[in-house]
Design a protein around this motif. Structure first.
Motif, PDB file in Angstrom:
ATOM      1  N   HIS A 167      26.013  26.983  46.442  1.00  0.00           N
ATOM      2  CA  HIS A 167      27.224  26.177  46.294  1.00  0.00           C
ATOM      3  C   HIS A 167      26.883  24.844  45.639  1.00  0.00           C
ATOM      4  CE1 HIS A 167      29.472  28.875  49.029  1.00  0.00           C
ATOM      5  NE2 HIS A 167      28.307  28.976  49.654  1.00  0.00           N
ATOM      6  N   ALA A 168      27.907  24.051  45.418  1.00  0.00           N
ATOM      7  CA  ALA A 168      27.728  22.713  44.874  1.00  0.00           C
ATOM      8  C   ALA A 168      28.490  21.732  45.767  1.00  0.00           C
ATOM      9  CB  ALA A 168      28.245  22.633  43.441  1.00  0.00           C
ATOM     10  N   PHE A 169      27.939  20.543  45.900  1.00  0.00           N
ATOM     11  CA  PHE A 169      28.592  19.502  46.691  1.00  0.00           C
ATOM     12  C   PHE A 169      28.773  18.276  45.817  1.00  0.00           C
ATOM     13  CE2 PHE A 169      28.154  15.605  49.247  1.00  0.00           C
ATOM     14  CZ  PHE A 169      29.332  15.700  49.983  1.00  0.00           C
ATOM     15  N   THR A 170      29.998  17.778  45.768  1.00  0.00           N
ATOM     16  CA  THR A 170      30.313  16.582  44.983  1.00  0.00           C
ATOM     17  C   THR A 170      30.558  15.404  45.908  1.00  0.00           C
ATOM     18  OG1 THR A 170      31.295  17.867  43.174  1.00  0.00           O
ATOM     19  CG2 THR A 170      31.909  15.552  43.329  1.00  0.00           C
ATOM     20  N   PHE A 171      29.927  14.302  45.603  1.00  0.00           N
ATOM     21  CA  PHE A 171      30.135  13.078  46.383  1.00  0.00           C
ATOM     22  C   PHE A 171      30.420  11.912  45.435  1.00  0.00           C
ATOM     23  CE2 PHE A 171      28.896   9.120  48.320  1.00  0.00           C
ATOM     24  CZ  PHE A 171      29.513   9.202  49.563  1.00  0.00           C
ATOM     25  N   PRO A 172      31.461  11.136  45.724  1.00  0.00           N
ATOM     26  CA  PRO A 172      32.440  11.374  46.796  1.00  0.00           C
ATOM     27  C   PRO A 172      33.428  12.469  46.404  1.00  0.00           C
ATOM     28  CG  PRO A 172      33.035   9.430  45.551  1.00  0.00           C
ATOM     29  CD  PRO A 172      31.720   9.886  44.993  1.00  0.00           C
ATOM     30  N   ASN A 173      33.967  13.144  47.430  1.00  0.00           N
ATOM     31  CA  ASN A 173      34.968  14.172  47.175  1.00  0.00           C
ATOM     32  C   ASN A 173      36.333  13.677  47.637  1.00  0.00           C
ATOM     33  OD1 ASN A 173      35.054  14.465  49.999  1.00  0.00           O
ATOM     34  ND2 ASN A 173      33.553  16.116  49.962  1.00  0.00           N
ATOM     35  N   SER A 174      37.286  14.575  47.770  1.00  0.00           N
ATOM     36  CA  SER A 174      38.658  14.174  48.102  1.00  0.00           C
ATOM     37  C   SER A 174      38.754  13.500  49.465  1.00  0.00           C
ATOM     38  CB  SER A 174      39.583  15.395  48.061  1.00  0.00           C
ATOM     39  OG  SER A 174      39.134  16.395  48.970  1.00  0.00           O
ATOM     40  N   GLN A 204      27.472   6.105  41.205  1.00  0.00           N
ATOM     41  CA  GLN A 204      28.294   7.018  40.426  1.00  0.00           C
ATOM     42  C   GLN A 204      28.485   8.336  41.180  1.00  0.00           C
ATOM     43  OE1 GLN A 204      27.156   7.228  36.137  1.00  0.00           O
ATOM     44  NE2 GLN A 204      25.432   5.938  36.764  1.00  0.00           N
ATOM     45  N   PRO A 205      29.591   9.019  40.926  1.00  0.00           N
ATOM     46  CA  PRO A 205      29.799  10.335  41.540  1.00  0.00           C
ATOM     47  C   PRO A 205      28.700  11.307  41.122  1.00  0.00           C
ATOM     48  CG  PRO A 205      31.844   9.498  40.625  1.00  0.00           C
ATOM     49  CD  PRO A 205      30.758   8.587  40.120  1.00  0.00           C
ATOM     50  N   VAL A 206      28.281  12.165  42.047  1.00  0.00           N
ATOM     51  CA  VAL A 206      27.244  13.145  41.754  1.00  0.00           C
ATOM     52  C   VAL A 206      27.648  14.502  42.302  1.00  0.00           C
ATOM     53  CG1 VAL A 206      25.325  11.502  41.689  1.00  0.00           C
ATOM     54  CG2 VAL A 206      26.002  12.506  43.868  1.00  0.00           C
ATOM     55  N   THR A 207      27.214  15.542  41.624  1.00  0.00           N
ATOM     56  CA  THR A 207      27.416  16.912  42.091  1.00  0.00           C
ATOM     57  C   THR A 207      26.054  17.567  42.196  1.00  0.00           C
ATOM     58  OG1 THR A 207      29.611  17.102  41.092  1.00  0.00           O
ATOM     59  CG2 THR A 207      28.472  19.143  41.616  1.00  0.00           C
ATOM     60  N   LEU A 208      25.745  18.066  43.392  1.00  0.00           N
ATOM     61  CA  LEU A 208      24.405  18.586  43.670  1.00  0.00           C
ATOM     62  C   LEU A 208      24.462  20.014  44.205  1.00  0.00           C
ATOM     63  CD1 LEU A 208      23.188  15.414  45.562  1.00  0.00           C
ATOM     64  CD2 LEU A 208      22.479  16.091  43.279  1.00  0.00           C
ATOM     65  N   TRP A 245      15.069  15.737  45.461  1.00  0.00           N
ATOM     66  CA  TRP A 245      14.460  15.120  44.285  1.00  0.00           C
ATOM     67  C   TRP A 245      15.238  13.866  43.881  1.00  0.00           C
ATOM     68  CZ3 TRP A 245      16.671  19.898  44.726  1.00  0.00           C
ATOM     69  CH2 TRP A 245      17.934  20.056  44.144  1.00  0.00           C
ATOM     70  N   PRO A 246      14.593  12.945  43.142  1.00  0.00           N
ATOM     71  CA  PRO A 246      15.276  11.729  42.685  1.00  0.00           C
ATOM     72  C   PRO A 246      16.498  12.083  41.848  1.00  0.00           C
ATOM     73  CG  PRO A 246      12.911  11.541  42.365  1.00  0.00           C
ATOM     74  CD  PRO A 246      13.176  12.978  42.746  1.00  0.00           C
ATOM     75  N   LEU A 247      17.556  11.311  42.016  1.00  0.00           N
ATOM     76  CA  LEU A 247      18.800  11.582  41.306  1.00  0.00           C
ATOM     77  C   LEU A 247      18.855  10.768  40.019  1.00  0.00           C
ATOM     78  CD1 LEU A 247      21.316  11.637  44.294  1.00  0.00           C
ATOM     79  CD2 LEU A 247      20.091  13.540  43.229  1.00  0.00           C
ATOM     80  N   VAL A 248      18.909  11.498  38.918  1.00  0.00           N
ATOM     81  CA  VAL A 248      18.965  10.866  37.598  1.00  0.00           C
ATOM     82  C   VAL A 248      20.287  11.240  36.948  1.00  0.00           C
ATOM     83  CG1 VAL A 248      17.880  10.657  35.342  1.00  0.00           C
ATOM     84  CG2 VAL A 248      16.455  10.957  37.382  1.00  0.00           C
ATOM     85  N   VAL A 249      21.099  10.242  36.641  1.00  0.00           N
ATOM     86  CA  VAL A 249      22.413  10.457  36.030  1.00  0.00           C
ATOM     87  C   VAL A 249      22.407   9.850  34.638  1.00  0.00           C
ATOM     88  CG1 VAL A 249      24.894  10.055  36.227  1.00  0.00           C
ATOM     89  CG2 VAL A 249      23.506  10.349  38.291  1.00  0.00           C
ATOM     90  N   ASN A 250      22.668  10.691  33.638  1.00  0.00           N
ATOM     91  CA  ASN A 250      22.677  10.233  32.245  1.00  0.00           C
ATOM     92  C   ASN A 250      21.411   9.463  31.896  1.00  0.00           C
ATOM     93  OD1 ASN A 250      25.273  11.315  31.947  1.00  0.00           O
ATOM     94  ND2 ASN A 250      26.246   9.413  32.610  1.00  0.00           N
TER      95      ASN A 250
END
Length: 221
Positions: free
Chosen positions: A27-34, A44-48, A129-134
């Protein structure tokens, strides 16, 4: 993995793993979600990628960062699987093998217990793992200081206290009082002391605690 314009970089060997516990992720989890406010989120929002259990636990966490969500997930995993984790407290792999349970009612326990402990310990100890966005790494902002004891890394000292009080049926407030004397560096001694006074009355425990304080103060002098 994309979330809007935010591209999350996932190491190749982790692409099928849950970011929270290291188990296979379906599955995938998005934070923040609804249910979790974008306004209060500190990054920033992330999906993991996430396993089903961690995804559901993460969705319930009312936190302001993904790392705080991870701490909440780990705390709940420790609570849910305290019996499996307790195997490593009460047994070693060698002692289980020599327990003499073969052919009896506990044969199944002997066969699977250490594996169950290893799985639970691995999930709790797993570090995402470390979160790298863009191309930019997000800064980890843990809410609490982790505490490692006897091969398990707890999100906080409080999680370790709760776990050991549950395993050995210790009075939590008394254990905290004892630990304040011993300090977190002598966590094992605090556990042993409280187990020795388990059958004592509140009055007897108060006397023992007073004696302990005097003994520890004498060590410092």
């Amino acid at each position: 993995m994309d979330h809007g314009q935010n591209q999350i970089e996932i190491p190749f060997d982790c692409r099928h793993l849950c970011w929270f516990c290291g188990e296979p992720a379906g599955h995938a989890f998005t934070f923040p979600n609804s249910r979790q406010s974008l306004v209060t989120c500190v990054h920033q929002p992330v999906t993991l990628p996430a396993c089903d259990e961690c995804r559901k636990l993460a969705a319930k966490a009312n936190k302001t960062s993904i790392w705080a969500v991870a701490e909440a997930v780990k705390s709940e995993l420790i609570r849910r699987y305290h019996k499996d984790l307790a195997i490593g407290v009460n047994w070693t792999q060698e002692s289980l093998a020599q327990s003499g349970f073969e052919g009896g009612n506990f044969a199944g326990f002997q066969k699977s217990a250490w594996f169950m402990y290893q799985v639970a310990r691995g999930r709790v100890n797993f570090q995402g793992w470390p979160l790298v966005v863009n191309g930019v790494e997000l800064v980890d902002e843990p809410e609490q200081e982790a505490f490692t004891f006897d091969g398990i890394t707890y999100p906080s000292l409080t999680d370790a206290i709760n776990h050991y009080c549950q395993i050995f049926h210790l009075d939590k407030q008394y254990f905290i009082s004892v630990l304040q004397v011993y300090t977190r560096k002598r966590f094992a001694e605090a556990v042993r002391f409280c187990r020795l006074t388990l059958a004592d009355t509140p009055k007897e425990r108060a006397v023992m605690l007073k004696s302990l304080k005097a003994a520890v103060e004498a060590e410092v002098e």
